[in-house]
Design a protein around this motif. Structure first.
Motif, mmCIF file in Angstrom:
data_model
loop_
_atom_site.group_PDB
_atom_site.id
_atom_site.type_symbol
_atom_site.label_atom_id
_atom_site.label_comp_id
_atom_site.label_asym_id
_atom_site.label_seq_id
_atom_site.Cartn_x
_atom_site.Cartn_y
_atom_site.Cartn_z
ATOM 1 N N TYR A 31 0.823 -1.209 0.000
ATOM 2 C CA TYR A 31 0.000 0.000 0.000
ATOM 3 C C TYR A 31 0.861 1.264 0.000
ATOM 4 O O TYR A 31 0.498 2.275 -0.607
ATOM 5 C CB TYR A 31 -0.981 -0.005 1.171
ATOM 6 C CG TYR A 31 -2.116 -0.976 0.956
ATOM 7 C CD1 TYR A 31 -2.986 -0.829 -0.115
ATOM 8 C CD2 TYR A 31 -2.307 -2.058 1.809
ATOM 9 C CE1 TYR A 31 -4.024 -1.726 -0.327
ATOM 10 C CE2 TYR A 31 -3.343 -2.958 1.607
ATOM 11 C CZ TYR A 31 -4.196 -2.783 0.531
ATOM 12 O OH TYR A 31 -5.215 -3.668 0.322
ATOM 13 N N ALA A 32 2.009 1.207 0.662
ATOM 14 C CA ALA A 32 2.925 2.350 0.628
ATOM 15 C C ALA A 32 3.433 2.568 -0.797
ATOM 16 O O ALA A 32 3.535 3.711 -1.270
ATOM 17 C CB ALA A 32 4.092 2.121 1.581
ATOM 18 N N LEU A 33 3.724 1.483 -1.489
ATOM 19 C CA LEU A 33 4.162 1.574 -2.878
ATOM 20 C C LEU A 33 3.060 2.177 -3.752
ATOM 21 O O LEU A 33 3.321 3.041 -4.597
ATOM 22 C CB LEU A 33 4.561 0.193 -3.393
ATOM 23 C CG LEU A 33 5.039 0.112 -4.831
ATOM 24 C CD1 LEU A 33 6.347 0.874 -4.997
ATOM 25 C CD2 LEU A 33 5.220 -1.335 -5.241
ATOM 26 N N LEU A 34 1.823 1.742 -3.531
ATOM 27 C CA LEU A 34 0.700 2.307 -4.287
ATOM 28 C C LEU A 34 0.545 3.801 -4.017
ATOM 29 O O LEU A 34 0.311 4.595 -4.938
ATOM 30 C CB LEU A 34 -0.603 1.582 -3.939
ATOM 31 C CG LEU A 34 -0.767 0.167 -4.487
ATOM 32 C CD1 LEU A 34 -2.089 -0.422 -4.019
ATOM 33 C CD2 LEU A 34 -0.704 0.167 -5.999
ATOM 34 N N ARG A 35 0.689 4.223 -2.760
ATOM 35 C CA ARG A 35 0.580 5.645 -2.423
ATOM 36 C C ARG A 35 1.687 6.451 -3.101
ATOM 37 O O ARG A 35 1.440 7.530 -3.649
ATOM 38 C CB ARG A 35 0.643 5.841 -0.911
ATOM 39 C CG ARG A 35 -0.672 5.568 -0.203
ATOM 40 C CD ARG A 35 -0.623 6.034 1.248
ATOM 41 N NE ARG A 35 0.355 5.296 2.043
ATOM 42 C CZ ARG A 35 0.121 4.132 2.655
ATOM 43 N NH1 ARG A 35 -1.067 3.578 2.564
ATOM 44 N NH2 ARG A 35 1.058 3.531 3.349
ATOM 45 N N LYS A 36 2.913 5.924 -3.081
ATOM 46 C CA LYS A 36 4.028 6.619 -3.727
ATOM 47 C C LYS A 36 3.786 6.751 -5.225
ATOM 48 O O LYS A 36 4.041 7.800 -5.819
ATOM 49 C CB LYS A 36 5.341 5.869 -3.485
ATOM 50 C CG LYS A 36 5.873 6.010 -2.087
ATOM 51 C CD LYS A 36 7.183 5.250 -1.941
ATOM 52 C CE LYS A 36 7.699 5.301 -0.524
ATOM 53 N NZ LYS A 36 8.963 4.559 -0.379
ATOM 54 N N PHE A 37 3.285 5.687 -5.825
ATOM 55 C CA PHE A 37 3.001 5.724 -7.258
ATOM 56 C C PHE A 37 1.929 6.765 -7.569
ATOM 57 O O PHE A 37 2.057 7.551 -8.503
ATOM 58 C CB PHE A 37 2.559 4.341 -7.740
ATOM 59 C CG PHE A 37 2.254 4.288 -9.201
ATOM 60 C CD1 PHE A 37 3.269 4.246 -10.132
ATOM 61 C CD2 PHE A 37 0.942 4.303 -9.647
ATOM 62 C CE1 PHE A 37 3.000 4.208 -11.482
ATOM 63 C CE2 PHE A 37 0.659 4.269 -10.993
ATOM 64 C CZ PHE A 37 1.685 4.219 -11.912
ATOM 65 N N ARG A 38 0.866 6.783 -6.766
ATOM 66 C CA ARG A 38 -0.218 7.741 -6.977
ATOM 67 C C ARG A 38 0.287 9.176 -6.796
ATOM 68 O O ARG A 38 -0.033 10.065 -7.584
ATOM 69 C CB ARG A 38 -1.364 7.455 -6.007
ATOM 70 C CG ARG A 38 -2.578 8.342 -6.248
ATOM 71 C CD ARG A 38 -3.666 8.113 -5.236
ATOM 72 N NE ARG A 38 -3.151 8.452 -3.916
ATOM 73 C CZ ARG A 38 -3.482 7.833 -2.795
ATOM 74 N NH1 ARG A 38 -4.328 6.830 -2.816
ATOM 75 N NH2 ARG A 38 -2.975 8.202 -1.646
ATOM 76 N N ASP A 39 1.108 9.400 -5.764
ATOM 77 C CA ASP A 39 1.655 10.740 -5.532
ATOM 78 C C ASP A 39 2.549 11.179 -6.693
ATOM 79 O O ASP A 39 2.479 12.329 -7.142
ATOM 80 C CB ASP A 39 2.443 10.775 -4.224
ATOM 81 C CG ASP A 39 1.554 10.603 -3.000
ATOM 82 O OD1 ASP A 39 0.321 10.796 -3.123
ATOM 83 O OD2 ASP A 39 2.102 10.266 -1.922
ATOM 84 N N ALA A 40 3.377 10.267 -7.178
ATOM 85 C CA ALA A 40 4.258 10.595 -8.308
ATOM 86 C C ALA A 40 3.433 10.908 -9.550
ATOM 87 O O ALA A 40 3.732 11.844 -10.295
ATOM 88 C CB ALA A 40 5.220 9.442 -8.582
ATOM 89 N N ARG A 41 2.375 10.134 -9.783
ATOM 90 C CA ARG A 41 1.498 10.372 -10.934
ATOM 91 C C ARG A 41 0.834 11.736 -10.825
ATOM 92 O O ARG A 41 0.783 12.495 -11.798
ATOM 93 C CB ARG A 41 0.440 9.277 -11.010
ATOM 94 C CG ARG A 41 -0.492 9.420 -12.204
ATOM 95 C CD ARG A 41 -1.714 8.573 -12.065
ATOM 96 N NE ARG A 41 -2.461 9.046 -10.901
ATOM 97 C CZ ARG A 41 -3.371 8.327 -10.262
ATOM 98 N NH1 ARG A 41 -3.633 7.106 -10.639
ATOM 99 N NH2 ARG A 41 -4.013 8.823 -9.229
ATOM 100 N N ASP A 42 0.354 12.089 -9.632
ATOM 101 C CA ASP A 42 -0.295 13.384 -9.435
ATOM 102 C C ASP A 42 0.686 14.537 -9.632
ATOM 103 O O ASP A 42 0.346 15.556 -10.241
ATOM 104 C CB ASP A 42 -0.929 13.455 -8.042
ATOM 105 C CG ASP A 42 -2.114 12.506 -7.889
ATOM 106 O OD1 ASP A 42 -2.661 12.058 -8.925
ATOM 107 O OD2 ASP A 42 -2.484 12.210 -6.732
ATOM 108 N N ARG A 43 1.913 14.376 -9.122
ATOM 109 C CA ARG A 43 2.924 15.424 -9.315
ATOM 110 C C ARG A 43 3.221 15.620 -10.795
ATOM 111 O O ARG A 43 3.312 16.745 -11.284
ATOM 112 C CB ARG A 43 4.216 15.061 -8.578
ATOM 113 C CG ARG A 43 4.220 15.401 -7.118
ATOM 114 C CD ARG A 43 5.628 15.341 -6.532
ATOM 115 N NE ARG A 43 6.331 14.103 -6.838
ATOM 116 C CZ ARG A 43 6.328 13.019 -6.070
ATOM 117 N NH1 ARG A 43 5.647 13.004 -4.948
ATOM 118 N NH2 ARG A 43 7.009 11.940 -6.423
#
Length: 119
Positions: A31-43
């Motif tokens: 889930y931490a990996l998913l959050r990081k991916f989502r944050d990177a995508r949003d940035r």
């Protein structure tokens, strides 16, 4: 023997608890990996939107300056008299010189051609 059974149960319970903790840690990492991916995508999405906005501004400014430049460009205008005058051509150059060296031919052409431009 009962002690061995208790130890066996305790060890099984401990092993099960350790397995559950490992599973929870794996899930947390996932889930931490998913959050990081989502944050990177949003940035990245925000960066692209800002880049697009700045390009639109540049295009808007660019078209504005182009229209200003187009208004300042000199456009030649022609009058009817420019086309009604008869053009007089000079007769072709004939070579009367007997020397055929390139330098003599060049000198003869340079002397006989009028290279001055007249308006």
């Amino acid at each position: 023997m009962e002690n061995n059974k208790r130890k066996g149960k305790d060890e099984k319970e401990i092993d099960e608890e350790e397995e559950e903790e490992k599973e929870e840690m794996k899930m947390d990492k996932f889930y931490a990996l998913l959050r990081k991916f989502r944050d990177a995508r949003d940035r990245r999405r925000k960066e692209l939107e800002e880049l697009e906005k700045s390009e639109k501004k540049k295009r808007k400014v660019g078209t504005h300056t182009q229209t200003q430049q187009q208004t300042h460009v000199w456009v030649p205008s022609f009058e009817w008299e420019d086309f009604t005058n008869e053009v007089q051509f000079r007769p072709p150059i004939t070579s009367t010189s007997t020397s055929h060296s390139p330098r003599a031919t060049h000198r003869h052409l340079h002397d006989s051609l009028d290279l001055n431009l007249a308006l």
